[in-house]
Write an enzyme that holds these catalytic residues in place. Sequence first.
Site, short mmCIF file in Angstrom:
data_model
loop_
_atom_site.label_atom_id
_atom_site.label_comp_id
_atom_site.label_asym_id
_atom_site.label_seq_id
_atom_site.Cartn_x
_atom_site.Cartn_y
_atom_site.Cartn_z
N LYS A 1 0.79 -1.12 0.18
CA LYS A 1 -0.01 -0.08 0.03
C LYS A 1 0.95 1.31 -0.06
CE LYS A 1 -2.78 2.88 2.89
NZ LYS A 1 -3.50 3.06 4.25
N GLY B 1 -7.83 9.24 9.61
CA GLY B 1 -8.27 9.46 10.94
C GLY B 1 -9.21 10.43 11.25
N ALA C 1 -9.07 5.41 3.92
CA ALA C 1 -8.91 6.58 4.73
C ALA C 1 -10.31 7.49 4.92
CB ALA C 1 -7.73 7.54 4.30
N GLY C 2 -10.27 8.06 6.22
CA GLY C 2 -11.51 8.94 6.45
C GLY C 2 -12.88 8.54 6.68
N ASN D 1 -9.20 1.78 9.41
CA ASN D 1 -8.42 1.66 10.60
C ASN D 1 -9.03 2.53 11.85
OD1 ASN D 1 -5.25 0.88 11.28
ND2 ASN D 1 -6.62 1.36 12.67
N THR D 2 -8.78 3.66 11.89
CA THR D 2 -9.54 4.73 13.05
C THR D 2 -10.76 4.34 13.43
OG1 THR D 2 -7.83 6.27 12.12
CG2 THR D 2 -9.38 6.73 13.95
#
Lengths: 257, 69
Positions: free
Chosen positions: A97, A158, A184-185, A206-207
């Site tokens: 990635k 995040g 992301a996001g 992830n977050t």
Amino acid sequence: MNDLLSIEKKKFKSRLFMGTSKYPNYEILLKALKVSGTEAVTVAIRRISLKKNDENILDILKKDYFIIPNTAGCYTVKEAVLTAKLAREALETNFVKLEVIGDDENLLPDVENLIPAAKELVNNNFVVLPYCNDDPIVCKKLEDIGCAAIMPLAAPIGTGMGIQNDYNLRIIVDNANIPVIVDAGVGTASDVAVAMEIGCDGVLLNTAVAEAHNPVMMASAMAKGIVAGREAFLAGRISKKFHAKASTTNKGKIKIN
Amino acid sequence: MIKKLKINGNNLPIKSHTILNMLKEIRVNSKNNNIAVAVNYEVVQKTKWTDYKIKSGDIIEIVRPLKGG
């Protein structure tokens, strides 16, 4: 239903990819990964400590997941390419990635360096999954140079803000001949479902799970969100209309004079 | 002869001549299959750790995977 996601020769039943950081502890990480149904997780590459023995995340993940290393924190082509090459040596995988970021406040991709880094890695037989802006032109360029998938952001890493540019993402999906994986996001399950309803092929997050109040429950929600969104996409939604159209016939309706 | 190496950003005096022995000298578990080494920004494959001769002034990165997004 045989609806596998193919990236190069690797096939995935789950279209949800998960990061492994920011969890309160490894026990919660492992439970969240399990309930998410994910088959692929990302890891970072960093210097070993010279003062103590580092734990090995791969021992914790126990070969249960397909590992995709990232080049997180890289700002230049040289940093990203070297990190990818070290990752390949450490993990014996050609998947990467690719992240080349422009600033440490927004962590947004630096296109000027991302594209040459991707090209160099493709030429070195990497399977490149570039984290990129939601810019249709950039995504097409990354596809044209041989990336195996494109990973446009929903919003900065995040932030949990969800898809910020629905229109651009639709163009990206429409133009792409390789998988589009939103990365992301993402903040919650509906963000994942929306990405899939637009026609994206997968989501990496992830977050949104790791820092949820209940990460394991959120992982479960994400698992359902990704399936719901994908099925809704495949089912074919109704078109949006300006005026109402009754669901119940007027025939046989009572009348009061 | 003592070699002056930069290992993971730290200036270290090293007696060893090869990467494998250098790892042992700094007490890195070289049997860990998930570490990788670059010398002067070039990856040196594990199969070459017994042959590759390090020299004074070399810049060495020793990395491993960890949790990441």
